[in-house]
Design an enzyme around this catalytic site. Structure first.
Site, PDB file in Angstrom:
ATOM      1  N   TRP A  11       0.812  -1.227   0.000  1.00  0.00           N
ATOM      2  CA  TRP A  11       0.000   0.000   0.000  1.00  0.00           C
ATOM      3  C   TRP A  11       0.844   1.275   0.000  1.00  0.00           C
ATOM      4  O   TRP A  11       0.296   2.373  -0.030  1.00  0.00           O
ATOM      5  CB  TRP A  11      -0.937  -0.008   1.215  1.00  0.00           C
ATOM      6  CG  TRP A  11      -2.117  -0.906   1.043  1.00  0.00           C
ATOM      7  CD1 TRP A  11      -2.412  -1.679  -0.042  1.00  0.00           C
ATOM      8  CD2 TRP A  11      -3.183  -1.110   1.983  1.00  0.00           C
ATOM      9  NE1 TRP A  11      -3.597  -2.359   0.167  1.00  0.00           N
ATOM     10  CE2 TRP A  11      -4.078  -2.028   1.400  1.00  0.00           C
ATOM     11  CE3 TRP A  11      -3.458  -0.631   3.267  1.00  0.00           C
ATOM     12  CZ2 TRP A  11      -5.237  -2.459   2.053  1.00  0.00           C
ATOM     13  CZ3 TRP A  11      -4.602  -1.054   3.916  1.00  0.00           C
ATOM     14  CH2 TRP A  11      -5.484  -1.966   3.317  1.00  0.00           C
ATOM     15  N   LYS A  12       2.133   1.128   0.118  1.00  0.00           N
ATOM     16  CA  LYS A  12       3.038   2.289   0.129  1.00  0.00           C
ATOM     17  C   LYS A  12       2.541   3.325   1.152  1.00  0.00           C
ATOM     18  O   LYS A  12       2.034   2.943   2.189  1.00  0.00           O
ATOM     19  CB  LYS A  12       3.164   2.884  -1.274  1.00  0.00           C
ATOM     20  CG  LYS A  12       3.395   1.809  -2.335  1.00  0.00           C
ATOM     21  CD  LYS A  12       3.732   2.362  -3.684  1.00  0.00           C
ATOM     22  CE  LYS A  12       3.697   1.245  -4.710  1.00  0.00           C
ATOM     23  NZ  LYS A  12       4.641   1.418  -5.780  1.00  0.00           N
ATOM     24  N   HIS A 102      12.821  -2.941  -1.491  1.00  0.00           N
ATOM     25  CA  HIS A 102      11.859  -2.449  -2.482  1.00  0.00           C
ATOM     26  C   HIS A 102      12.527  -1.344  -3.305  1.00  0.00           C
ATOM     27  O   HIS A 102      13.329  -0.566  -2.777  1.00  0.00           O
ATOM     28  CB  HIS A 102      10.594  -1.922  -1.783  1.00  0.00           C
ATOM     29  CG  HIS A 102       9.512  -1.589  -2.768  1.00  0.00           C
ATOM     30  ND1 HIS A 102       9.454  -0.379  -3.410  1.00  0.00           N
ATOM     31  CD2 HIS A 102       8.479  -2.334  -3.255  1.00  0.00           C
ATOM     32  CE1 HIS A 102       8.412  -0.387  -4.237  1.00  0.00           C
ATOM     33  NE2 HIS A 102       7.804  -1.560  -4.165  1.00  0.00           N
ATOM     34  N   GLU A 104      11.606   1.461  -4.336  1.00  0.00           N
ATOM     35  CA  GLU A 104      11.482   2.844  -3.847  1.00  0.00           C
ATOM     36  C   GLU A 104      12.467   3.104  -2.706  1.00  0.00           C
ATOM     37  O   GLU A 104      12.986   4.208  -2.556  1.00  0.00           O
ATOM     38  CB  GLU A 104      10.026   3.126  -3.438  1.00  0.00           C
ATOM     39  CG  GLU A 104       9.154   3.298  -4.674  1.00  0.00           C
ATOM     40  CD  GLU A 104       7.718   2.864  -4.528  1.00  0.00           C
ATOM     41  OE1 GLU A 104       7.205   2.790  -3.399  1.00  0.00           O
ATOM     42  OE2 GLU A 104       7.094   2.581  -5.578  1.00  0.00           O
ATOM     43  N   GLU A 176      10.868  -7.317  -9.401  1.00  0.00           N
ATOM     44  CA  GLU A 176      10.124  -6.108  -9.733  1.00  0.00           C
ATOM     45  C   GLU A 176      11.001  -5.170 -10.566  1.00  0.00           C
ATOM     46  O   GLU A 176      11.798  -4.397  -9.998  1.00  0.00           O
ATOM     47  CB  GLU A 176       9.702  -5.383  -8.457  1.00  0.00           C
ATOM     48  CG  GLU A 176       8.766  -6.174  -7.579  1.00  0.00           C
ATOM     49  CD  GLU A 176       7.912  -5.237  -6.737  1.00  0.00           C
ATOM     50  OE1 GLU A 176       6.692  -5.283  -6.869  1.00  0.00           O
ATOM     51  OE2 GLU A 176       8.480  -4.433  -5.986  1.00  0.00           O
ATOM     52  N   GLY A 182       4.544   1.146 -10.796  1.00  0.00           N
ATOM     53  CA  GLY A 182       3.728   2.358 -10.749  1.00  0.00           C
ATOM     54  C   GLY A 182       3.703   3.135 -12.063  1.00  0.00           C
ATOM     55  O   GLY A 182       3.309   4.298 -12.099  1.00  0.00           O
ATOM     56  N   SER A 222       3.013  -2.988 -12.018  1.00  0.00           N
ATOM     57  CA  SER A 222       1.782  -2.626 -12.730  1.00  0.00           C
ATOM     58  C   SER A 222       0.854  -3.817 -13.000  1.00  0.00           C
ATOM     59  O   SER A 222       0.253  -3.917 -14.072  1.00  0.00           O
ATOM     60  CB  SER A 222       2.116  -1.891 -14.027  1.00  0.00           C
ATOM     61  OG  SER A 222       2.817  -0.682 -13.733  1.00  0.00           O
TER      62      SER A 222
HETATM   63  C1  PEP Z   1       5.073  -2.230  -5.861  1.00  0.00           C
HETATM   64  O1  PEP Z   1       4.907  -1.226  -5.191  1.00  0.00           O
HETATM   65  O2  PEP Z   1       5.789  -3.140  -5.439  1.00  0.00           O
HETATM   66  C2  PEP Z   1       4.423  -2.329  -7.173  1.00  0.00           C
HETATM   67  C3  PEP Z   1       4.627  -3.379  -7.910  1.00  0.00           C
HETATM   68  O3  PEP Z   1       3.617  -1.263  -7.540  1.00  0.00           O
HETATM   69  P1  PEP Z   1       2.598  -1.202  -8.820  1.00  0.00           P
HETATM   70  O4  PEP Z   1       1.806  -2.484  -8.816  1.00  0.00           O
HETATM   71  O5  PEP Z   1       1.758  -0.008  -8.562  1.00  0.00           O
HETATM   72  O6  PEP Z   1       3.430  -1.115 -10.038  1.00  0.00           O
END
Ligand code: PEP
Length: 260
Positions: A11-12, A102, A104, A176, A182, A222
């Site tokens: 959920w960030k 992650h 971010e 990822e 995102g 995504s």
């Molecule tokens: C994430 O935050 O790990 C992620 C994959 O985000 P999103 O699905 O929005 O790309």
């Protein structure tokens, strides 16, 4: 035999307490009206740290089969680290899992491989299950460095001390690609599957084939209900880590159901 499935929502920095509890209410009604989560599927949510206690209470009282995780931890159990999250406190609050590495955290907060491996090790030592995220940037992908980056990020955590691997029942990793998080851009299911297979090969080389086979490797970037099934159909993709689409209970439920 198929490995277990692992579906997680990150959920960030979104949703306060009331919105989080509202989500859980809606999600549990959907489960009650449909199918309950089978044992072979783990569903997890990584909310903001401040929401873990009320969400854990709510989950207990509603009897919903959802695990909670913390988005970031420090490797020290306590001390003068303003703004960081202590693993023992996260566990006391109700977290069973912790995100480590992650993109971010790596790219916005400049966490390097050493930080990531210190955090990963601390999770094991202090008793929360880490979910390690790895993945290349767009520039690295364009330069043909995807596998090099993944190998560097995986080795940074596991290669110094093979004992880390021996102690684990399974390893959770999410592939990822940074350019897909995102952005609405996706790795193709085939490319994502190949990267997950590559990660499993790395785990096999580092910790042996049996541990690699028990480990769960997810794709994130995504994912929505319109493409989740395409990823889960790939033999080497055991689960999904979902950001934006996990904020909506109907959408998250549709994705979770694809794993049943
Ligand atoms: C994430 O935050 O790990 C992620 C994959 O985000 P999103 O699905 O929005 O790309």
């Amino acid at each position: 035999m198929r490995r277990e499935r692992f579906i997680a929502g990150n959920w960030k920095m979104n949703k306060g307490v009331s919105e989080s509890l509202e989500f859980l209410d809606k999600f549990s009604v959907l489960l009650e009206q449909g199918e309950d989560i089978p044992d072979a599927v783990s569903v997890a949510i990584f909310p903001q740290a401040v929401n873990i206690v009320p969400m854990a209470d709510h989950i207990r009282s509603r009897g919903v089969n959802i695990l909670l995780g913390i988005q970031n931890v420090h490797w020290k159990p306590s001390g003068a680290f303003t703004g960081e999250n202590s693993i023992p406190c996260a566990i006391e609050a109700g977290a069973k899992l912790a995100l480590v590495g992650h993109s971010e955290r790596r790219h916005i907060f400049r966490e390097d491989d050493l930080w990531v491996s210190s955090k990963y090790l601390a999770c094991l030592e202090q008793g929360v299950e880490p979910l390690l995220c790895v993945g290349e940037t767009e520039e690295e992908r364009n330069r043909g460095l995807t596998e090099d980056v993944i190998e560097r990020q995986v080795s940074a955590v596991f290669s110094h001390d093979p004992g880390i691997m021996a102690e684990q029942e399974r390893i959770l990793i999410a592939y990822e690609p940074v350019w897909a998080i995102g952005t609405g851009l996706n790795a193709t299911p085939r490319d994502a599957g190949e990267c997950c297979a590559f990660i499993r090969e790395l785990l096999s080389g580092l910790g042996g084939p049996s541990l690699a086979d028990r480990s769960l490797i997810s794709y994130g970037g995504s994912v929505k209900s319109s493409n989740s099934e395409d990823y889960l159909e790939q033999e080497e993709i055991d689960g999904l880590l979902i950001g934006g689409a996990s904020l909506d209970p109907d959408e998250f439920y549709r994705i979770v159901c694809d794993a049943f």
